[in-house]
Motif scaffolding. Structure first.
Motif, PDB file in Angstrom:
ATOM      1  N   SER A  56      35.767  66.648 -22.749  1.00  0.00           N
ATOM      2  CA  SER A  56      37.105  67.007 -23.211  1.00  0.00           C
ATOM      3  C   SER A  56      38.079  67.101 -22.045  1.00  0.00           C
ATOM      4  CB  SER A  56      37.097  68.299 -24.030  1.00  0.00           C
ATOM      5  OG  SER A  56      36.666  69.372 -23.253  1.00  0.00           O
ATOM      6  N   ASP A  57      37.607  67.522 -20.871  1.00  0.00           N
ATOM      7  CA  ASP A  57      38.483  67.533 -19.695  1.00  0.00           C
ATOM      8  C   ASP A  57      38.946  66.117 -19.370  1.00  0.00           C
ATOM      9  OD1 ASP A  57      36.869  70.203 -17.742  1.00  0.00           O
ATOM     10  OD2 ASP A  57      38.296  70.241 -19.416  1.00  0.00           O
ATOM     11  N   LEU A  58      38.007  65.191 -19.362  1.00  0.00           N
ATOM     12  CA  LEU A  58      38.353  63.793 -19.068  1.00  0.00           C
ATOM     13  C   LEU A  58      39.329  63.259 -20.120  1.00  0.00           C
ATOM     14  CD1 LEU A  58      34.886  62.284 -18.039  1.00  0.00           C
ATOM     15  CD2 LEU A  58      36.869  62.617 -16.561  1.00  0.00           C
ATOM     16  N   PHE A  59      39.043  63.549 -21.371  1.00  0.00           N
ATOM     17  CA  PHE A  59      39.891  63.093 -22.464  1.00  0.00           C
ATOM     18  C   PHE A  59      41.311  63.644 -22.294  1.00  0.00           C
ATOM     19  CE2 PHE A  59      41.423  61.619 -26.238  1.00  0.00           C
ATOM     20  CZ  PHE A  59      41.349  62.440 -27.363  1.00  0.00           C
ATOM     21  N   LEU A  60      41.389  64.905 -21.890  1.00  0.00           N
ATOM     22  CA  LEU A  60      42.687  65.536 -21.696  1.00  0.00           C
ATOM     23  C   LEU A  60      43.468  64.832 -20.587  1.00  0.00           C
ATOM     24  CD1 LEU A  60      44.348  67.990 -22.669  1.00  0.00           C
ATOM     25  CD2 LEU A  60      43.410  69.267 -20.741  1.00  0.00           C
ATOM     26  N   VAL A  61      42.803  64.561 -19.470  1.00  0.00           N
ATOM     27  CA  VAL A  61      43.462  63.880 -18.350  1.00  0.00           C
ATOM     28  C   VAL A  61      43.939  62.493 -18.768  1.00  0.00           C
ATOM     29  CG1 VAL A  61      43.055  62.828 -16.093  1.00  0.00           C
ATOM     30  CG2 VAL A  61      42.260  65.142 -16.538  1.00  0.00           C
ATOM     31  N   VAL A  62      43.088  61.776 -19.482  1.00  0.00           N
ATOM     32  CA  VAL A  62      43.453  60.424 -19.926  1.00  0.00           C
ATOM     33  C   VAL A  62      44.688  60.480 -20.831  1.00  0.00           C
ATOM     34  CG1 VAL A  62      42.712  58.563 -21.470  1.00  0.00           C
ATOM     35  CG2 VAL A  62      41.198  59.335 -19.654  1.00  0.00           C
ATOM     36  N   LYS A  87      45.956  52.721 -15.117  1.00  0.00           N
ATOM     37  CA  LYS A  87      44.779  51.949 -15.522  1.00  0.00           C
ATOM     38  C   LYS A  87      43.509  52.543 -14.932  1.00  0.00           C
ATOM     39  CE  LYS A  87      42.579  48.431 -17.268  1.00  0.00           C
ATOM     40  NZ  LYS A  87      42.888  47.015 -17.047  1.00  0.00           N
ATOM     41  N   THR A  88      43.576  52.895 -13.656  1.00  0.00           N
ATOM     42  CA  THR A  88      42.398  53.444 -12.982  1.00  0.00           C
ATOM     43  C   THR A  88      41.907  54.697 -13.692  1.00  0.00           C
ATOM     44  OG1 THR A  88      43.361  52.658 -10.927  1.00  0.00           O
ATOM     45  CG2 THR A  88      41.495  54.152 -10.751  1.00  0.00           C
ATOM     46  N   ILE A  89      42.831  55.593 -14.020  1.00  0.00           N
ATOM     47  CA  ILE A  89      42.443  56.830 -14.693  1.00  0.00           C
ATOM     48  C   ILE A  89      41.971  56.540 -16.116  1.00  0.00           C
ATOM     49  CG2 ILE A  89      43.280  59.061 -15.514  1.00  0.00           C
ATOM     50  CD1 ILE A  89      45.180  59.056 -13.110  1.00  0.00           C
TER      51      ILE A  89
END
Lengths: 442, 209, 70
Positions: free
Chosen positions: B110-116, B132-134
């Motif tokens: 969920s942290d990754l999803f939030l950042v994306v 794109k990288t993120i």
């Protein structure tokens, strides 16, 4: 019996640069050149060293920004890389976009990406220090602390001479306070384009990218960058060294000064010649080249019939009026009996292969255009319309002017030689026919 | 009949599992659409059966819907007193008293999803390359999320009768995303479809026949 | 090059453009596609289409399309 001269050998299509040049003495930039064939090594008479240059001209007087601007504006110095932009305006733009702590850069573009051009190579052999003095004067006026000199990777002799000249500067007291850096381009047609050069300077591949602003506004490292062709710098240098009066005494009132031309003609080596503006083009064309097709402005230039342009004054305005382009001063006269259609076919095929491949319309459009021109030359039906369509399709749709120039070349063929094009559409060739006819009556 | 408060009993537990399962389906669909929206190189009229901007829109909306489901999924887990999961565990992948490793995976996902999602909202400002990288991290977020689901989801782990309800969607989602990934990697390998070949000037000598 | 510089224009960063065609999908009557799927831009953008043009620029997967306003 025909009274026409037998078609002599035709000039070779200069797809790769020749280091075998004939440099003729001229009224200004090439004033100290004893006419000489410069192949391999330096010809006799004349030494392009800094010592000799200083002996001839003395130390350059440094000018303030306003003085330099006024001087180059009064002399009407225009860019010699092909675009012909006012140097004074570019200088003013770069000056306006300086800021504290962000000194501008000066770039000498001696890479001469156009293979048919040899004028910058000639300057490297005869007067490289006129070029470098011009850049130095501008750097002092702008407060630039770095001068970048771009040298050609595909002309080893020229590159060596330029590097040697720059090396002399690092021990020259008058050139102190400024760092001299050099960069070598790859052997590509588009490598000499301004943005491609900036990319090379930034350590990336030397290929064009989209420019959202002119490099005089935002260029190398985001700072104002005054980038000009080597010959432009030579004119600036000479102007500062000899003064405005001498320059105004040459050329015309509207276009003072001189221009370097690279002339390709049958039976002659590649010749670099300096001409005062206003002189007729016929003055640089040998008799063998005055009839037959002539390509003005190099591979991104325009075709014209020799007889139509013999009296055309060498001036930007006169050329523009006739919808011709002087470009970087390349004049290719294939010779009487050469087929402009066949030449165009080969040039366009070459230009297509020289695409950087970064922009879709160029990467796809130029090969398609090359095929269409080949179809036209071979007499396939419908080719002419396809050629015209593709010309319009690629124009203005790329990061650099490569597709534009190619389109201009092809369009000029259709414009200048409609009968020859029509003959090819019918499956014949006027040049070949001419060759057959003159052989028949010999 | 004993009256149970909302925080006791199985309601929140069911909501948590339901939101978790829906989350997996919605986000898997979003990932697949993300690949389709970018698509291969076009030619002529664009080539896509469904306009790409529709696919792109759907991709974004599904992701946003997934964000809402994620909030519900986290909230139901925290509020439920049956398991000791606190709000902090939703952001920081350590310290959960309940199933620390599997919860941690969920937190990471969920942290990754939030950042994306945040970077996508700021895409114009970031510029394409950085964005794109993120955005590539969304593959990782999906994978970690599915692992979390398989590891912590009693539905899948404990193999009971009604297990099929969650096994089938999981298999379908995993296959769909793997197929999308495979297609994307293959398309990368193939390069620009329109890469032109230098023309053959076979007719150079044609006029001199 | 013939459009007045005071007009709103669309420009493409050609090295970035991958011919995805979303711009054409959103503005089919203003932005055409060439033989290979790359956009053919209008000379300028009419004032009443600027919002749509901005949306097209936002939609570009490579952010290659830019709306330039004077």
């Amino acid at each position: 019996m025909t009274t026409q001269a037998m078609p002599s050998q035709l000039a070779t299509l200069p797809l790769t640069p020749s280091e075998d040049l004939l440099v003729l003495p001229g009224p200004a930039l090439l004033a100290d050149v004893a006419s000489r064939r410069v192949s391999g090594g330096i010809g006799s008479g004349g030494d392009p060293s800094l010592r000799d240059h200083r002996a001839r001209w003395g130390e350059p007087t440094m000018l303030g920004l306003d003085a330099l601007h006024a001087l180059t504006d009064a002399a009407g110095v225009r860019g010699r890389g092909g675009a012909g932009f006012s140097f004074a305006r570019k200088l003013a733009t770069a000056a306006r976009h300086r800021s504290l702590g962000r000194a501008p850069f000066v770039v000498v573009n001696a890479s001469e990406g156009e293979p048919a051009s040899a004028k910058d190579a000639a300057l490297a052999r005869t007067s490289p220090h006129l070029v470098l003095d011009g850049a130095l004067i501008a750097a002092r006026a702008l407060g630039a602390r770095e001068i970048h000199v771009i040298v050609p990777g595909d002309r080893p002799r020229t590159r060596g001479l330029l590097l040697a000249a720059v090396a002399e500067r690092t021990t020259d007291p008058a050139s102190s306070g400024v760092r001299w850096l050099t960069h070598t381009t790859q052997a590509r047609f588009v490598a000499g384009q301004a943005r491609a050069v900036l990319e090379l300077m930034a350590g990336r591949p030397g290929l064009p990218v989209t420019a959202w602003e002119p490099e005089a506004v935002r260029g190398h490292r985001g700072r104002a960058t005054l980038l000009s062709n080597a010959e432009t710098w030579a004119h600036v240098g000479l102007l500062a060294l000899e003064g405005l009066g001498r320059t105004l005494g040459r050329g015309t009132a509207a276009e003072p000064g001189t221009t370097l031309l690279t002339v390709h003609a049958p039976g002659r080596p590649v010749t670099v010649q300096e001409v005062e503006h206003g002189l007729p083009l016929g003055a640089v064309l040998p008799a063998s080249a005055r009839s037959g097709p002539i390509l003005l402005g190099g591979f991104h230039g325009t075709w014209a019939a020799g007889s139509d342009v013999v009296d055309l004054p060498i001036s930007a305005a006169a050329f523009r009026e006739r919808r011709l382009a002087l470009g970087a001063g390349v004049v290719i006269a294939p010779g009487l009996g050469a087929c402009a259609v066949a030449w165009t076919e080969r040039i366009v095929a070459h230009l297509a292969s020289e695409s950087a491949g970064r922009c879709g319309p160029c990467r796809n459009g130029l090969p398609a255009l090359a095929t269409a021109v080949a179809d036209l030359a071979a007499g396939r039906p419908g080719a002419r319309a396809e050629v015209a369509r593709l010309c319009g399709l690629v124009e203005g749709r790329g990061a650099c002017a490569h597709p534009d120039g190619t389109s201009r070349l092809v369009a000029s063929l259709l414009q200048a030689f409609p009968e020859e094009v029509a003959r090819h559409e019918a499956g014949r060739c006027g040049a070949r026919q001419h060759l057959i006819e003159s052989e028949a009556v010999r | 009949m004993t009256v149970l408060t909302i925080t006791e009993g199985p309601l929140l537990w069911y909501l948590n599992r339901a939101s978790g399962l829906s989350l997996m389906i919605v986000l898997s669909a979003s990932v697949v659409l993300g690949v389709l929206a970018r698509g291969g190189r076009t030619g002529g009229d664009g080539g896509a059966r469904v306009p790409r901007f529709v696919t792109q829109s759907l991709h974004r909306n599904l992701a946003l819907g997934g964000m809402l489901l994620l909030l519900a999924h986290i909230a139901t887990a925290v509020v439920d007193e049956y398991v000791d999961i606190r709000w902090a565990d939703a952001l920081l992948p350590w310290g959960s008293a309940y199933e620390p490793w599997w919860v941690a995976l969920g937190t990471i996902a969920s942290d990754l999803f939030l950042v994306v999602t945040l970077t996508s909202a700021l895409r114009l400002r970031l510029g394409h390359r950085a964005w794109k990288t993120i955005h590539l991290a969304s593959w990782l977020a999906w994978g970690v999320g599915v692992a979390h689901g398989i590891g912590i989801g009693t539905d899948l782990r404990d193999q009971q009768d009604w297990v099929a309800w969650s096994v089938l969607p999981t298999i379908v989602c995993v296959l769909a995303v793997l197929a999308a990934l495979g297609w994307r990697l293959d398309e990368r390998r193939r390069g620009p479809r329109d890469a032109a070949v230098a023309p053959t000037t076979t007719s150079r000598e044609a006029v001199h026949r | 090059m013939t459009a007045p510089t005071t007009a709103t224009r669309l420009r493409v960063d050609w090295p970035s453009c991958d011919a995805h065609g979303l711009c054409h999908e959103l503005l089919p009557d203003l932005i055409g596609l060439d033989d290979w799927g790359f956009p053919i831009l209008p000379e300028h953008v009419p004032a009443d289409r600027v919002l749509e043009a901005r949306a097209a620029a936002k939609a570009c997967p490579k952010l290659a399309l830019r709306l330039l306003q004077p």
